[in-house]
Design a protein around this motif. Structure first.
Motif, PDB file in Angstrom:
ATOM      1  N   VAL A  26       0.859  -1.181   0.000  1.00 58.03           N
ATOM      2  CA  VAL A  26       0.000   0.000   0.000  1.00 58.03           C
ATOM      3  C   VAL A  26       0.892   1.226   0.000  1.00 58.03           C
ATOM      4  CG1 VAL A  26      -1.771   1.276   1.271  1.00 58.03           C
ATOM      5  CG2 VAL A  26      -1.807  -1.225   1.263  1.00 58.03           C
ATOM      6  N   GLU A  27       0.614   2.170  -0.890  1.00 60.58           N
ATOM      7  CA  GLU A  27       1.342   3.428  -0.933  1.00 60.58           C
ATOM      8  C   GLU A  27       0.540   4.462  -0.154  1.00 60.58           C
ATOM      9  OE1 GLU A  27       2.311   6.294  -4.492  1.00 60.58           O
ATOM     10  OE2 GLU A  27       3.699   4.585  -4.470  1.00 60.58           O
ATOM     11  N   VAL A  28       1.189   5.099   0.812  1.00 65.70           N
ATOM     12  CA  VAL A  28       0.509   6.028   1.727  1.00 65.70           C
ATOM     13  C   VAL A  28       1.228   7.368   1.747  1.00 65.70           C
ATOM     14  CG1 VAL A  28      -0.180   6.441   4.125  1.00 65.70           C
ATOM     15  CG2 VAL A  28      -0.227   4.117   3.212  1.00 65.70           C
ATOM     16  N   THR A  29       0.455   8.441   1.645  1.00 72.53           N
ATOM     17  CA  THR A  29       0.977   9.805   1.809  1.00 72.53           C
ATOM     18  C   THR A  29       0.115  10.506   2.856  1.00 72.53           C
ATOM     19  OG1 THR A  29       1.645   9.865  -0.510  1.00 72.53           O
ATOM     20  CG2 THR A  29       1.572  11.963   0.643  1.00 72.53           C
ATOM     21  N   ARG A  30       0.779  11.180   3.816  1.00 68.28           N
ATOM     22  CA  ARG A  30       0.048  11.859   4.889  1.00 68.28           C
ATOM     23  C   ARG A  30       0.591  13.260   5.117  1.00 68.28           C
ATOM     24  NH1 ARG A  30       0.865   6.848   8.937  1.00 68.28           N
ATOM     25  NH2 ARG A  30       2.959   7.167   8.192  1.00 68.28           N
ATOM     26  N   PHE A  31      -0.298  14.139   5.574  1.00 66.70           N
ATOM     27  CA  PHE A  31       0.072  15.502   5.938  1.00 66.70           C
ATOM     28  C   PHE A  31      -0.535  15.803   7.302  1.00 66.70           C
ATOM     29  CE2 PHE A  31       0.053  15.297   1.353  1.00 66.70           C
ATOM     30  CZ  PHE A  31       1.243  15.926   1.010  1.00 66.70           C
ATOM     31  N   ASN A  32       0.220  16.517   8.138  1.00 68.97           N
ATOM     32  CA  ASN A  32      -0.316  16.849   9.459  1.00 68.97           C
ATOM     33  C   ASN A  32       0.182  18.219   9.904  1.00 68.97           C
ATOM     34  OD1 ASN A  32       2.196  16.623  11.087  1.00 68.97           O
ATOM     35  ND2 ASN A  32       2.084  14.462  10.491  1.00 68.97           N
ATOM     36  N   ARG A  33      -0.331  18.656  11.037  1.00 71.32           N
ATOM     37  CA  ARG A  33       0.032  19.952  11.612  1.00 71.32           C
ATOM     38  C   ARG A  33       0.726  19.774  12.968  1.00 71.32           C
ATOM     39  NH1 ARG A  33      -2.531  24.376   9.100  1.00 71.32           N
ATOM     40  NH2 ARG A  33      -4.087  23.750   7.562  1.00 71.32           N
ATOM     41  N   ALA A  34       1.436  18.683  13.126  1.00 68.49           N
ATOM     42  CA  ALA A  34       2.129  18.433  14.395  1.00 68.49           C
ATOM     43  C   ALA A  34       3.151  19.532  14.687  1.00 68.49           C
ATOM     44  CB  ALA A  34       2.804  17.062  14.363  1.00 68.49           C
ATOM     45  N   ALA A  35       3.791  20.056  13.643  1.00 67.01           N
ATOM     46  CA  ALA A  35       4.787  21.122  13.833  1.00 67.01           C
ATOM     47  C   ALA A  35       4.149  22.405  14.366  1.00 67.01           C
ATOM     48  CB  ALA A  35       5.507  21.404  12.519  1.00 67.01           C
ATOM     49  N   GLU A  36       2.832  22.526  14.157  1.00 68.04           N
ATOM     50  CA  GLU A  36       2.112  23.712  14.649  1.00 68.04           C
ATOM     51  C   GLU A  36       1.540  23.491  16.036  1.00 68.04           C
ATOM     52  OE1 GLU A  36      -0.789  24.876  11.692  1.00 68.04           O
ATOM     53  OE2 GLU A  36       0.587  24.271  10.086  1.00 68.04           O
ATOM     54  N   GLY A  37       1.836  22.342  16.640  1.00 68.06           N
ATOM     55  CA  GLY A  37       1.380  22.068  18.002  1.00 68.06           C
ATOM     56  C   GLY A  37       0.065  21.317  18.099  1.00 68.06           C
ATOM     57  N   VAL A  38      -0.489  20.861  16.987  1.00 65.99           N
ATOM     58  CA  VAL A  38      -1.738  20.097  17.047  1.00 65.99           C
ATOM     59  C   VAL A  38      -1.452  18.744  17.691  1.00 65.99           C
ATOM     60  CG1 VAL A  38      -3.566  18.993  15.696  1.00 65.99           C
ATOM     61  CG2 VAL A  38      -2.731  21.252  15.042  1.00 65.99           C
ATOM     62  N   VAL A  39      -2.289  18.377  18.660  1.00 64.76           N
ATOM     63  CA  VAL A  39      -2.140  17.105  19.372  1.00 64.76           C
ATOM     64  C   VAL A  39      -3.095  16.091  18.744  1.00 64.76           C
ATOM     65  CG1 VAL A  39      -2.357  15.944  21.596  1.00 64.76           C
ATOM     66  CG2 VAL A  39      -1.510  18.295  21.491  1.00 64.76           C
ATOM     67  N   TYR A  40      -2.593  14.881  18.491  1.00 59.32           N
ATOM     68  CA  TYR A  40      -3.390  13.846  17.832  1.00 59.32           C
ATOM     69  C   TYR A  40      -3.705  12.704  18.790  1.00 59.32           C
ATOM     70  CZ  TYR A  40      -2.169  16.330  13.589  1.00 59.32           C
ATOM     71  OH  TYR A  40      -2.037  17.299  12.639  1.00 59.32           O
ATOM     72  N   GLY A  41      -4.797  12.004  18.488  1.00 62.90           N
ATOM     73  CA  GLY A  41      -5.156  10.808  19.239  1.00 62.90           C
ATOM     74  C   GLY A  41      -5.943  11.055  20.499  1.00 62.90           C
ATOM     75  N   THR A  42      -6.528  12.247  20.642  1.00 63.76           N
ATOM     76  CA  THR A  42      -7.369  12.530  21.810  1.00 63.76           C
ATOM     77  C   THR A  42      -8.664  13.167  21.336  1.00 63.76           C
ATOM     78  OG1 THR A  42      -6.452  14.738  22.140  1.00 63.76           O
ATOM     79  CG2 THR A  42      -5.373  12.934  23.310  1.00 63.76           C
ATOM     80  N   GLY A  43      -9.704  13.021  22.124  1.00 62.63           N
ATOM     81  CA  GLY A  43     -10.993  13.628  21.805  1.00 62.63           C
ATOM     82  C   GLY A  43     -11.927  12.669  21.086  1.00 62.63           C
ATOM     83  N   SER A  44     -13.039  13.216  20.638  1.00 58.78           N
ATOM     84  CA  SER A  44     -14.061  12.404  19.990  1.00 58.78           C
ATOM     85  C   SER A  44     -14.064  12.659  18.488  1.00 58.78           C
ATOM     86  CB  SER A  44     -15.440  12.734  20.578  1.00 58.78           C
ATOM     87  OG  SER A  44     -15.743  14.101  20.397  1.00 58.78           O
ATOM     88  N   VAL A  45     -14.533  11.666  17.738  1.00 56.43           N
ATOM     89  CA  VAL A  45     -14.534  11.751  16.285  1.00 56.43           C
ATOM     90  C   VAL A  45     -15.813  11.146  15.728  1.00 56.43           C
ATOM     91  CG1 VAL A  45     -13.348   9.530  15.926  1.00 56.43           C
ATOM     92  CG2 VAL A  45     -13.130  11.335  14.224  1.00 56.43           C
ATOM     93  N   SER A  46     -16.269  11.718  14.625  1.00 57.18           N
ATOM     94  CA  SER A  46     -17.393  11.172  13.861  1.00 57.18           C
ATOM     95  C   SER A  46     -16.878  10.896  12.451  1.00 57.18           C
ATOM     96  CB  SER A  46     -18.550  12.173  13.819  1.00 57.18           C
ATOM     97  OG  SER A  46     -19.597  11.668  13.014  1.00 57.18           O
ATOM     98  N   VAL A  47     -17.152   9.693  11.941  1.00 56.85           N
ATOM     99  CA  VAL A  47     -16.672   9.289  10.620  1.00 56.85           C
ATOM    100  C   VAL A  47     -17.823   9.411   9.629  1.00 56.85           C
ATOM    101  CG1 VAL A  47     -15.636   7.419   9.276  1.00 56.85           C
ATOM    102  CG2 VAL A  47     -15.018   7.718  11.676  1.00 56.85           C
ATOM    103  N   VAL A  48     -17.617  10.220   8.566  1.00 57.27           N
ATOM    104  CA  VAL A  48     -18.676  10.452   7.579  1.00 57.27           C
ATOM    105  C   VAL A  48     -18.113  10.280   6.168  1.00 57.27           C
ATOM    106  CG1 VAL A  48     -19.912  12.063   9.094  1.00 57.27           C
ATOM    107  CG2 VAL A  48     -18.250  12.946   7.453  1.00 57.27           C
ATOM    108  N   LEU A  49     -19.000   9.980   5.242  1.00 54.87           N
ATOM    109  CA  LEU A  49     -18.630   9.901   3.836  1.00 54.87           C
ATOM    110  C   LEU A  49     -18.647  11.317   3.278  1.00 54.87           C
ATOM    111  CD1 LEU A  49     -17.933   7.874   1.619  1.00 54.87           C
ATOM    112  CD2 LEU A  49     -20.357   7.719   1.095  1.00 54.87           C
ATOM    113  N   ALA A  50     -17.531  11.777   2.746  1.00 61.04           N
ATOM    114  CA  ALA A  50     -17.397  13.158   2.288  1.00 61.04           C
ATOM    115  C   ALA A  50     -18.316  13.457   1.121  1.00 61.04           C
ATOM    116  CB  ALA A  50     -15.953  13.428   1.886  1.00 61.04           C
ATOM    117  N   GLY A  51     -19.047  14.553   1.231  1.00 61.90           N
ATOM    118  CA  GLY A  51     -19.881  15.042   0.138  1.00 61.90           C
ATOM    119  C   GLY A  51     -20.981  14.103  -0.297  1.00 61.90           C
ATOM    120  N   GLU A  52     -21.409  13.205   0.567  1.00 59.35           N
ATOM    121  CA  GLU A  52     -22.401  12.208   0.170  1.00 59.35           C
ATOM    122  C   GLU A  52     -23.711  12.448   0.888  1.00 59.35           C
ATOM    123  OE1 GLU A  52     -23.898   9.841  -2.084  1.00 59.35           O
ATOM    124  OE2 GLU A  52     -21.738   9.704  -2.236  1.00 59.35           O
ATOM    125  N   ASN A  53     -24.779  12.698   0.093  1.00 52.33           N
ATOM    126  CA  ASN A  53     -26.106  12.873   0.669  1.00 52.33           C
ATOM    127  C   ASN A  53     -27.041  11.733   0.309  1.00 52.33           C
ATOM    128  OD1 ASN A  53     -25.503  15.376   1.857  1.00 52.33           O
ATOM    129  ND2 ASN A  53     -25.791  16.402  -0.107  1.00 52.33           N
TER     130      ASN A  53
END
Length: 197
Positions: A26-53
């Protein structure tokens, strides 16, 4: 001669290996804002299909949504449908790629001359591979948006190619493999493309 006591572990190992489905890298490319101080892996999340009605499309998307939700929980988020901290927008695509077919028989002719004489050779090659050369390319993209200000804090894209009709080309298996590869080492190195076996 193998006795009954020694046969049982070998039989168990054979059954377990039959359950493993080989998939391509699998080829994977990722971008994040960790350098800007964003903390990952905490809080709540909702998973939705983008642009799908259209609700009729959600059935086809369900393996991808479930795989992403499972991986987000594994990296520390808790799933929450109402007023989550993060919204995970999921996109996926499946395309069939036809490869150019070559003749199953090839003939080659060669010759040489030199101080030790001359020679002529003829070679015949037969392709015994058979079958279709069509491939299925499956892609999965995820964007994590902070709900409070709609800022995209992470995004990733994963893709793999598998032979048409193989287990690895099935939506459930492909979705699980892509999501697992995408969230491996989450949040990852921003801008880096990696290949996950």
């Amino acid at each position: 001669m193998i006795t009954g006591n020694r046969l049982l572990p070998l039989l168990s190992l054979a059954l377990l290996s039959a359950c493993v489905v080989p998939t391509g890298p699998v080829e994977v490319t990722r971008f994040n804002r960790a350098a800007e101080g964003v903390v990952y892996g905490t809080g709540s999340v909702s998973v939705v299909l983008a642009g799908e009605n259209d609700a009729s499309q959600s059935l086809a998307a369900s393996p991808y949504l479930a795989a992403v939700a499972r991986e987000l929980q594994r990296v520390g988020y808790s799933e929450k449908n109402a007023d989550p901290d993060i919204v995970a927008e999921v996109r996926y695509g499946v395309a069939t790629l036809e490869r150019e077919r070559r003749s199953p028989v090839s003939v080659g002719v060669g010759g040489s001359t030199g101080s030790f004489g001359s020679g002529l050779g003829v070679g015949v090659g037969i392709n015994l591979g058979g079958g279709s050369s069509a491939q299925v390319e499956t892609t999965l993209s995820v964007r994590l948006l902070r709900r409070s200000d709609k800022l995209v804090i992470w995004e990733g894209k994963a893709s793999q190619t598998a032979k048409v009709g193989s287990p690895a080309a099935q939506p459930g298996i492909a979705a699980a493999k892509l999501a697992e590869a995408m969230f491996k080492g989450f949040p990852g190195v921003s801008g880096e493309t990696i290949r996950v076996p």
